[in-house]
Design a protein around this motif. Structure first.
Motif, short mmCIF file in Angstrom:
data_model
loop_
_atom_site.label_atom_id
_atom_site.label_comp_id
_atom_site.label_asym_id
_atom_site.label_seq_id
_atom_site.Cartn_x
_atom_site.Cartn_y
_atom_site.Cartn_z
N TRP A 88 40.25 37.18 28.26
CA TRP A 88 39.67 37.87 29.41
C TRP A 88 39.12 36.83 30.38
N GLU A 89 38.76 37.28 31.57
CA GLU A 89 38.17 36.40 32.57
C GLU A 89 36.65 36.52 32.52
N SER A 143 33.24 37.62 33.37
CA SER A 143 32.75 38.74 34.17
C SER A 143 31.48 38.32 34.90
N ARG A 153 36.76 33.74 42.02
CA ARG A 153 35.88 34.85 41.63
C ARG A 153 34.64 34.81 42.51
N ALA A 172 51.49 43.03 35.71
CA ALA A 172 50.76 44.30 35.83
C ALA A 172 51.28 45.29 34.81
N GLY A 196 47.50 37.33 30.16
CA GLY A 196 47.72 37.91 31.47
C GLY A 196 49.19 38.08 31.81
N SER A 228 34.18 46.00 31.77
CA SER A 228 34.98 44.78 31.86
C SER A 228 35.34 44.29 30.47
N LEU A 283 45.37 42.66 33.02
CA LEU A 283 45.47 42.94 34.45
C LEU A 283 45.71 44.42 34.67
N SER A 284 45.13 44.97 35.71
CA SER A 284 45.36 46.36 36.07
C SER A 284 46.32 46.41 37.26
N GLU A 328 45.73 47.31 40.16
CA GLU A 328 45.08 46.94 41.43
C GLU A 328 44.74 45.45 41.51
N ASP A 329 44.86 44.71 40.42
CA ASP A 329 44.44 43.31 40.41
C ASP A 329 45.42 42.44 41.19
N LEU A 337 46.07 37.99 41.88
CA LEU A 337 45.72 36.63 41.47
C LEU A 337 45.47 35.80 42.71
#
Length: 921
Positions: free
Chosen positions: A162-163, A165, A192, A221, A301, A567, A589-590, A592-593, A595
């Motif tokens: 994960w990234e 948060s 970020r 995605a 990802g 998150s 990733l969703s 809507e994300d 990079l």
């Protein structure tokens, strides 16, 4: 200190080079030793005196040889390093804080990152700087410590899937060490907004240097289903040039083996950050897909997991009437079954029996009246996401359903009587279908010219009717209508499911329309937190940072609200979650994300992760000095005349042999070790550094070997102590590893060997020897050390030995596994989740392979230990009960070895009668 690109660990030793001129003069002034010869005529010279005496001098080339040897020794002892870490941050004097993003983005270049970090810490150790480390994906309080101590922990440092948060970065700001320090930030390369707060806090403490890899960041995605195709969207952070990426659909072939089921190419335009591609696959192949991934990119990802949106659907079909004596082609369900069989699993039965099975779609063919209990059950099922597919017919047209007011289980109100060719509301001729609109689920399907409708039920005009029509006839009358109910929907075909009212069921279009509606079940948009309120979701598969799937059953469940709104982090990992019979994927990733590459303030130095590897030169220089000194000895012997004659020839031959064969003893020793350990079955124990404990382990394996020799056909050789750093492990079927709190942690190379050993069928028995005080666990120092040692190992999920595990019956029938202590807490590889007890069998069909690890704390080596005469070395318990415990310990050892050597041989069906007989006795 660095001189001509070479750094030195102890540069002050180079001052000794200043003594070389003095040493030159001393050696120059001292004459070489005279040559002595036996010559009888020398007596004639006795008494003579020479007034002019000239002493001989050492040749200049011999002096130069000696000077070079001394210089090589001095420089070698100064610790020269080629390509040392020269970064200004690494060479300062202030404490150094290493900040790592540690996200899935870092996984692709994690090896380069750890190598760069190792070089930085090596330089900090040479400069005597104290270092601390914070990983933003899992920030913990930290303090400055010796750089060498931190280097020892690098082997267990891994990225997270994960990234960082916003909460995690805020936590990192709170746990920053006090005082001033410099910062070395290893960025993953993504931008970020929450980073600004931490950056500001670090700038107040000292100098910041940023290091980030230069590789292209790629992501994937979540897959979505549109127009009968799987749509895959690839993302990238760096634009500017066209690029192609290959996306693989991984799954299992019909034999159950992992395989690439399909591949597709996505093409990025020069300035595009996204690229789409489509996969058209049959439903059976879609159902076997476990993940999509970008080829050659190992990160979470770049991996996306499918959920219910792609699996094979369950469709229940119910008819208002079934004339069992009628013609099959007139059956209300015949065409539905033929159309859906290739793409769905069909269910049949009474409606109230089918609803508890929670199918994805329920089809009602000309069903008019439903009971109150059936209505309530259907509405509840619809609220949870089901699709109710209804077809008209004579019974529905003749009923009063949805006439005056809209029925809860109908999408529209209906007119009485219907419409047909030659009827009261007649057509002059059958009507064809109009083209599907863009908002219809059937958009894009070609309409055959021969599909016509001769009769239908009519929808009452209504303000909401236009929004509910998803297919219509050429004259604009509705053919298919739809209404949303909770998370589900009701769909009505205004014609029959057979060919009585239209030719639609006879066409391929009917099959395509039904397939799209069946696949749409569960393939709707991501549910909201309100939709999942009150549900609990258990992870079944989780992703690590490298995109590898692992069993998630050991992690706690999460609430439905948290699953879609929280998150990702330690409490919510990316993976596949299940609630009852529904599955939902939480990907990294969703949809809507995006990079976005990281941008840093102009006053912060940003460097790439491409440092040259440091190469120590001390060993080479000391070896050169040794060779120069040997050459000096040979030259001195030559000048003194001692290299002439038979003795000189022999000495020269011995020196040449010693110089030409430096590696042969090592090779011979390795070959001897391999031959010794492979000639017979050989057990081994890991050297712990505690001599007393190592002797106990040796005696324990010797006692177990003696027991096997007298009770079985296994005749083991004497056990061997192995050093994980230097010895090959592949020769041993079984390793016994006793745990002590202060034993050293193996190196990265040793862990590589251990993981290879486990994956190739070897077994390691970890013995914490603390079951008498802690019953095995992290409550003791030994248990905590075991947790640290086992962290980098590829160990599967574990469980306490179940009563039907093969270890309980490989040779003896056992239910307890004592050693010097008697605790039932012995852990082995967990059984598969689908392992079930078949009726008539005394045990389940568990793993086909040998469990790679056994973990316990019963101190088995002390119970097995025998001296050379076969006597037990350590007492167990008191009297007969103690000796009985020792006997059971021996029996467990025999079962253990038989399990290692034969696998699950005793799980074969052929042994069932004998085992049942023994269990009965």
């Amino acid at each position: 200190m660095t001189i001509f690109g070479i750094g030195f660990v102890t540069p002050w030793l180079l001052l000794a080079l200043l003594t070389l001129p003095i040493l030159w003069l001393i050696l120059r002034a001292v004459p070489p030793a005279p040559i002595r010869r036996l010559f009888p005529g020398v007596v004639l010279l006795l008494g003579l005196k020479d007034d002019d005496q000239v002493s001989d001098r050492t040749p200049w080339w011999l002096l130069l040889l000696r000077m070079l040897a001394v210089a090589a020794i001095i420089i070698g002892l100064a610790g020269p390093i080629l390509n040392p870490e020269t970064d200004d941050t690494a060479q300062g004097n202030a404490p150094l804080l290493v900040v790592m993003d540690g996200s899935w983005v870092s996984a692709a270049s994690w090896r380069a990152r750890t190598q760069a970090l190792d070089g930085l810490l090596a330089q900090a150790a040479r400069d005597d700087r104290r270092v601390a480390l914070i990983k933003l994906t899992s920030p913990e309080p930290t303090s400055f410590q010796a750089a060498d101590d931190l280097r020892a922990r690098l082997v267990g440092l891994t990225p997270e899937p994960w990234e960082p948060s916003e909460d995690q970065i805020s936590r990192a700001v709170q746990v920053l060490p006090d005082g001033g320090f410099d910062t070395y930030w290893m960025s993953d390369g993504l931008d970020r907004d929450s980073r600004a707060t931490l950056l500001e806090a670090l700038e107040e403490r000292g100098v910041i240097s940023v290091f980030q890899a230069g590789q292209t960041i790629l992501g994937l995605a979540p897959a979505r289903f549109e127009d009968g195709n799987i749509i895959l969207t690839a993302l990238r952070a760096q634009t500017g040039s066209p690029r192609e990426v290959t996306i693989l659909a991984q799954g299992r072939d019909p034999a159950g083996n992992p395989a690439v089921l399909a591949r597709a190419t996505a093409v990025f335009d020069a300035d595009a950050a996204t690229a789409e591609t489509a996969l058209s696959l049959p439903s059976e192949l879609r159902a076997r897909i476990t993940r999509f991934e970008i080829e050659g990119n190992r990160s979470a990802g770049a991996t996306t997991l499918p959920d219910d949106s792609l699996r094979r659907r369950e469709v229940a079909l119910i008819a208002g009437r079934e004339d069992r004596e009628g013609l099959q082609l007139l059956s209300p369900l015949h065409y539905l079954e033929k159309a859906l069989e290739p793409s769905a699993d069909l269910l049949s039965g009474a409606l109230m029996d089918i609803i508890p099975a929670n199918p994805d779609v329920i089809g009602l063919a000309d069903v008019a009246t439903l009971g109150l209990a059936e209505q309530d059950a259907l509405l509840a099922w619809l609220e949870d996401g089901g699709i109710l597919l209804r077809f008209a017919g004579p019974r529905l047209a003749a009923s009063d359903i949805s006439r005056e007011e809209e029925d809860p289980l109908m999408p529209v109100r209906l007119r009485a009587g219907g419409r047909s060719v030659g009827g009261a509301m007649s057509w002059g001729e059958p009507k064809s279908l109009a083209a599907f609109t863009e908002d219809s689920p059937f958009f894009g399907l070609p309409i055959p010219a021969d599909v016509t409708v001769s009769a239908q039920v009519m929808a009452q005009p209504d303000p909401a009717l236009a929004d509910r029509v998803i297919a219509q006839l050429s004259d604009g009358t509705p053919l298919v209508t739809r209404k949303q109910v909770g998370q589900g929907q009701i769909i009505l075909f205004h014609v029959t499911a057979n060919a009585e009212w239209s030719s639609l069921p006879l066409s391929g279009l009917f099959v395509q329309m039904l397939e799209r509606l069946a696949i749409a079940a569960g393939a709707s948009a991501q549910p909201s937190a309100e939709d999942l309120a009150g549900t609990i979701w258990q992870p079944t598969l989780v992703l690590d940072a490298y995109g590898t799937l692992a069993d998630g059953s050991t992690y706690p469940g999460v609430t439905g609200e948290a699953l879609v709104s929280t998150s990702l982090g330690p409490d919510l990992r990316p993976g596949l979650y299940q609630s009852q019979d529904r599955a939902l994927a939480r990907n990294v990733l969703s949809a809507e994300d995006a990079l976005v590459p990281a941008t840093w303030p102009a006053d912060i130095t940003v460097e790439g992760l491409t440092p040259s590897e440091e190469t120590p030169l001390a060993g080479w220089l000391l070896a050169l000095a040794t060779l120069l000194l040997l050459a000096d000895i040979v030259a001195s012997l030559f000048l003194s005349g001692r290299l002439s004659g038979p003795k000189a020839t022999t000495a020269a031959a011995l020196i040449a042999a010693a110089l030409l064969m430096p590696a042969s003893p090592v090779t011979a020793q390795e070959d001897s070790f391999a031959l010794k350990t492979t000639a017979e079955v050989t057990f081994a124990h890991v050297v712990t550094g505690d001599d007393a404990l190592d002797q106990v382990a040796q005696a324990g394996l010797r006692g177990l070997s003696e027991t096997l020799f007298f009770r079985t056909s296994v005749e083991p050789a004497d056990p061997v102590a192995v050093n994980l750093e230097t010895d090959e492990l592949a020769f041993f079927p079984f390793l016994y590893w006793p745990i002590t709190p202060d034993q050293p942690t193996p190196s990265a190379e040793a862990y590589t060997k251990l993981n290879t050993y486990l994956r190739s069928g070897g077994m390691i028995m970890f013995d914490t020897r603390d079951a008498d005080i802690a019953r095995f666990g992290t409550g003791s120092p030994n248990g905590r050390k075991l947790q640290q040692l086992a962290a980098p190992l590829d160990i599967p999920p574990l469980e306490p030995i179940p009563e039907d595990h093969v270890l309980t019956r490989t040779f003896y029938l056992l239910q307890d596994f004592p050693g010097r202590h008697n605790s039932r807490d012995v852990w082995v590889e967990a059984a598969p989740p689908d392992a079930e007890l078949v009726e008539g069998m005394p045990f389940r069909n568990l793993n086909d392979n040998v469990t790679p690890v056994i973990i316990g704390g019963n101190d088995w080596a002390s119970a097995w230990a025998m001296d050379r005469r076969g006597n037990a070395m350590y007492p167990i318990g008191r009297g007969y009960s103690g000796e009985r415990q020792r006997e059971i310990a021996y029996r467990f050892g025999v079962n253990l070895v038989m399990h290692v050597l034969t696998g699950n041989y005793k799980s074969d069906q052929v042994h069932v009668p004998a085992l049942l007989d023994r269990l009965g006795q």
